[in-house]
Write a protein that holds these residues in place. Structure first.
Motif, PDB file in Angstrom:
ATOM      1  N   ASN A  38      -1.457  13.765 -35.897  1.00  0.00           N
ATOM      2  CA  ASN A  38      -0.831  14.539 -36.975  1.00  0.00           C
ATOM      3  C   ASN A  38      -1.171  13.975 -38.342  1.00  0.00           C
ATOM      4  O   ASN A  38      -1.267  14.706 -39.312  1.00  0.00           O
ATOM      5  N   GLY A  39      -1.356  12.679 -38.438  1.00  0.00           N
ATOM      6  CA  GLY A  39      -1.712  12.068 -39.706  1.00  0.00           C
ATOM      7  C   GLY A  39      -3.210  12.035 -39.949  1.00  0.00           C
ATOM      8  O   GLY A  39      -3.659  12.006 -41.092  1.00  0.00           O
ATOM      9  N   MET A  40      -3.992  12.047 -38.882  1.00  0.00           N
ATOM     10  CA  MET A  40      -5.431  11.911 -39.036  1.00  0.00           C
ATOM     11  C   MET A  40      -6.182  13.228 -39.083  1.00  0.00           C
ATOM     12  O   MET A  40      -7.288  13.280 -39.613  1.00  0.00           O
ATOM     13  N   VAL A  41      -5.637  14.288 -38.533  1.00  0.00           N
ATOM     14  CA  VAL A  41      -6.358  15.555 -38.502  1.00  0.00           C
ATOM     15  C   VAL A  41      -6.665  16.075 -39.905  1.00  0.00           C
ATOM     16  O   VAL A  41      -7.804  16.489 -40.161  1.00  0.00           O
ATOM     17  N   SER A  69       0.443  25.701 -41.307  1.00  0.00           N
ATOM     18  CA  SER A  69       0.600  26.464 -40.065  1.00  0.00           C
ATOM     19  C   SER A  69       1.349  25.647 -39.013  1.00  0.00           C
ATOM     20  O   SER A  69       2.129  26.207 -38.235  1.00  0.00           O
ATOM     21  N   SER A  70       1.154  24.341 -39.016  1.00  0.00           N
ATOM     22  CA  SER A  70       1.916  23.499 -38.097  1.00  0.00           C
ATOM     23  C   SER A  70       3.401  23.540 -38.425  1.00  0.00           C
ATOM     24  O   SER A  70       4.247  23.656 -37.531  1.00  0.00           O
ATOM     25  N   ALA A  71       3.727  23.459 -39.704  1.00  0.00           N
ATOM     26  CA  ALA A  71       5.138  23.473 -40.116  1.00  0.00           C
ATOM     27  C   ALA A  71       5.791  24.822 -39.829  1.00  0.00           C
ATOM     28  O   ALA A  71       6.965  24.879 -39.441  1.00  0.00           O
ATOM     29  N   VAL A 120      -8.797  26.225 -37.758  1.00  0.00           N
ATOM     30  CA  VAL A 120      -7.844  25.261 -38.317  1.00  0.00           C
ATOM     31  C   VAL A 120      -6.423  25.818 -38.274  1.00  0.00           C
ATOM     32  O   VAL A 120      -5.471  25.105 -37.909  1.00  0.00           O
ATOM     33  N   VAL A 121      -6.246  27.075 -38.625  1.00  0.00           N
ATOM     34  CA  VAL A 121      -4.908  27.678 -38.576  1.00  0.00           C
ATOM     35  C   VAL A 121      -4.414  27.744 -37.135  1.00  0.00           C
ATOM     36  O   VAL A 121      -3.252  27.431 -36.844  1.00  0.00           O
ATOM     37  N   ALA A 126      -0.835  25.427 -32.948  1.00  0.00           N
ATOM     38  CA  ALA A 126      -0.711  24.875 -31.599  1.00  0.00           C
ATOM     39  C   ALA A 126      -0.327  23.403 -31.582  1.00  0.00           C
ATOM     40  O   ALA A 126      -0.323  22.790 -30.521  1.00  0.00           O
ATOM     41  N   THR A 127       0.000  22.823 -32.723  1.00  0.00           N
ATOM     42  CA  THR A 127       0.393  21.407 -32.746  1.00  0.00           C
ATOM     43  C   THR A 127       1.654  21.217 -31.907  1.00  0.00           C
ATOM     44  O   THR A 127       2.648  21.906 -32.109  1.00  0.00           O
TER      45      THR A 127
END
Length: 143
Positions: A38-41, A69-71, A120-121, A126-127
């Motif tokens: 989550n921090g590196m992507v 999009s993750s949020a 990317v979206v 999908a995170t």
């Protein structure tokens, strides 16, 4: 004169007591390992975009879209976890997220910026919701 009885002091809970509880170390270790991407992507997306000839602005836009999009998707996945269980949500989300991020380098030769944006979206949507899953498990693990 007080109408209520004085409160008993709350028991003192130490980090050692929490970490010594069954399953806590394994749960924390797994969640922390799963949250590293989550921090590196966003950094990796920015580096990929600039290495593939795109501007830093486009890489920043892709990184922002991934985070946004993750949020946006986290509350929906939290509800799905409540209905179907954590494993039923975490595993497909992690597999789809990984597959989309692995496919991102293929976007430049085959689809350009539009495909990269969609990948990317989709990866952000999908995170896996690991933080919410951990918060839901604390009461059952520590009590």
């Amino acid at each position: 004169m007080s109408l209520t009885a004085p409160r008993a002091p709350a028991p003192r809970i130490t980090y050692g007591a929490v970490l010594g509880s069954p399953y806590v170390a394994r749960l924390l270790g797994g969640t922390l390992t799963g949250r590293l991407p989550n921090g590196m992507v966003p950094v990796a997306i920015l580096l990929w975009a600039t290495a593939s000839g795109s501007s830093i602005a486009f890489g920043g836009l892709l990184s922002a879209l991934y985070g946004l999009s993750s949020a946006i998707a986290q509350p929906v996945k939290g509800r799905l976890m409540d209905r179907h269980g954590q494993s039923a949500v975490h595993l497909p989300a992690a597999l789809l997220n990984s597959a989309l991020l692995v496919a991102l380098p293929l976007a430049e030769p085959y689809g350009g910026p539009g495909l990269a944006t969609a990948i990317v979206v989709g990866g952000g949507l999908a995170t896996p919701p690991l933080e919410a899953g951990l918060r839901a498990l604390w009461p059952s693990v520590l009590l």
